[in-house]
Design a protein around this motif. Sequence first.
Motif, PDB file in Angstrom:
ATOM      1  N   THR A 129       0.834  -1.193   0.000  1.00  0.00           N
ATOM      2  CA  THR A 129       0.000   0.000   0.000  1.00  0.00           C
ATOM      3  C   THR A 129       0.871   1.246   0.000  1.00  0.00           C
ATOM      4  O   THR A 129       1.832   1.354   0.769  1.00  0.00           O
TER       5      THR A 129
ATOM      6  N   CYS B 275      -3.143  -4.282   9.695  1.00  0.00           N
ATOM      7  CA  CYS B 275      -4.401  -3.575   9.923  1.00  0.00           C
ATOM      8  C   CYS B 275      -4.216  -2.094   9.676  1.00  0.00           C
ATOM      9  O   CYS B 275      -3.096  -1.606   9.483  1.00  0.00           O
ATOM     10  N   ILE B 276      -5.321  -1.395   9.662  1.00  0.00           N
ATOM     11  CA  ILE B 276      -5.326   0.058   9.477  1.00  0.00           C
ATOM     12  C   ILE B 276      -5.591   0.702  10.821  1.00  0.00           C
ATOM     13  O   ILE B 276      -6.498   0.310  11.549  1.00  0.00           O
TER      14      ILE B 276
ATOM     15  N   GLY C 151       1.381   1.973   7.025  1.00  0.00           N
ATOM     16  CA  GLY C 151       0.991   0.833   7.853  1.00  0.00           C
ATOM     17  C   GLY C 151       2.059   0.500   8.867  1.00  0.00           C
ATOM     18  O   GLY C 151       3.235   0.380   8.520  1.00  0.00           O
TER      19      GLY C 151
ATOM     20  N   GLN D 253       1.388  -2.493   5.691  1.00  0.00           N
ATOM     21  CA  GLN D 253       0.274  -2.851   4.815  1.00  0.00           C
ATOM     22  C   GLN D 253       0.809  -3.276   3.446  1.00  0.00           C
ATOM     23  O   GLN D 253       0.554  -2.656   2.416  1.00  0.00           O
TER      24      GLN D 253
ATOM     25  N   ILE E  50      -5.281  -7.591   0.761  1.00  0.00           N
ATOM     26  CA  ILE E  50      -4.336  -6.511   0.502  1.00  0.00           C
ATOM     27  C   ILE E  50      -4.808  -5.600  -0.636  1.00  0.00           C
ATOM     28  O   ILE E  50      -4.634  -4.381  -0.573  1.00  0.00           O
TER      29      ILE E  50
ATOM     30  N   VAL F 263      -7.229  -2.673   0.463  1.00  0.00           N
ATOM     31  CA  VAL F 263      -6.867  -1.756   1.553  1.00  0.00           C
ATOM     32  C   VAL F 263      -7.435  -0.354   1.329  1.00  0.00           C
ATOM     33  O   VAL F 263      -7.934   0.273   2.273  1.00  0.00           O
TER      34      VAL F 263
ATOM     35  N   VAL G 157      -6.312  -6.639   7.755  1.00  0.00           N
ATOM     36  CA  VAL G 157      -5.829  -6.892   6.397  1.00  0.00           C
ATOM     37  C   VAL G 157      -5.191  -8.274   6.352  1.00  0.00           C
ATOM     38  O   VAL G 157      -4.270  -8.558   7.126  1.00  0.00           O
TER      39      VAL G 157
END
Length: 348
Positions: free
Chosen positions: A4, A36-37, A58, A118, A325, A328, A345
């Motif tokens: 990401t 995760c976010i 991330g 991420q 992924i 995201v 994620v």
Amino acid sequence: MRATTIHAPYDMRVEDVPEPVVVLPTDAVVRVLRACICGSDLWAYRGEAAREPGQRIGHEFLGIVEETGGEVSGVRRGDLVVAPFMWSDGVCDYCREGLTTSCVHGGFWGAVGYDGGQGEAVRVPFADGTLVRLPSDAASDEHLLSALLTLSDVMGTGHHAALGAGVREGSTVAVVGDGAVGLCAVLAAKRLGAERIIALGRHETRTDIARRFGATDVVAERGEAAVEAVRELTGGQGAHAVVEAVGTEQSMNTAVHITRDGGAVGFVGVPHGSGTGLDLSVMFDRNIALRGGVAPVRTYIPQLLPDVLNGTIDPSPVFDLTVGIEDVPAGYKAMDERTALKVLVTND
């Protein structure tokens, strides 16, 4: 690999980037299983925290060690590991004192030139000081993996807030903020023996989790109305320990004004939008302490890990949306629009 990247406000992309490799003998490469976010990621997403176009993002992940440098001895290929949201060398003065977030060689995932969590893999600097090994059989337990992932940030940060607020056996605690960190602070306060926990939040799905985590009362009001409600619940005195898990000027002022004389505020909300600041005379007159900041979660992981493994605490309900992924960017949109509390994620 896929990772990401952020290019501009609201412009998140999943792109092909170079596979990470061991650069220094203290490095490891980790293949990410779960990430995760974070709510703090939203400040970059909204353009309120500067990022370079194409920068990685991330800072919460766990995965399998794929490769290690020649000086790495604490983990080896095939180990399941969790990474705190900052890397640290584990040997400097600050690390030895437990303040790993002030490590003289430390840094944040997603910093310019470094991998973000991420993505499909991450180069981990100072692997021995940073990574924590997990039981290998946890890799096949979806529920446990989710709970263990919270140790990378939100559970440790909630614990840091509870410690800063001075939560102890029999105390009354108030938590300002119903995000993932605030909810984990409720869980941490319960773990530390709080007798009464007042959760301040106005989203029913979130306050339901707060009750599940140990909240005895919920206050939906904000500002002065919230102060009045908490004081009414506490016989006019306020709470011994107050967690501030939002980071706005209003939330901090609320926290101070619901704190009992002689109590403390543990603040972990990333500060944003503060203009005039706090009136220190209020804190001075009432002997209110203020402690907190960036949580040294690497120090807390070994303390919290046994309770996650044996089920004493289960922070996994903070995840209410799971994406792969490639999705995201949609996860960011869901959190920004508050249709998701925290996005998990997967990299299966």
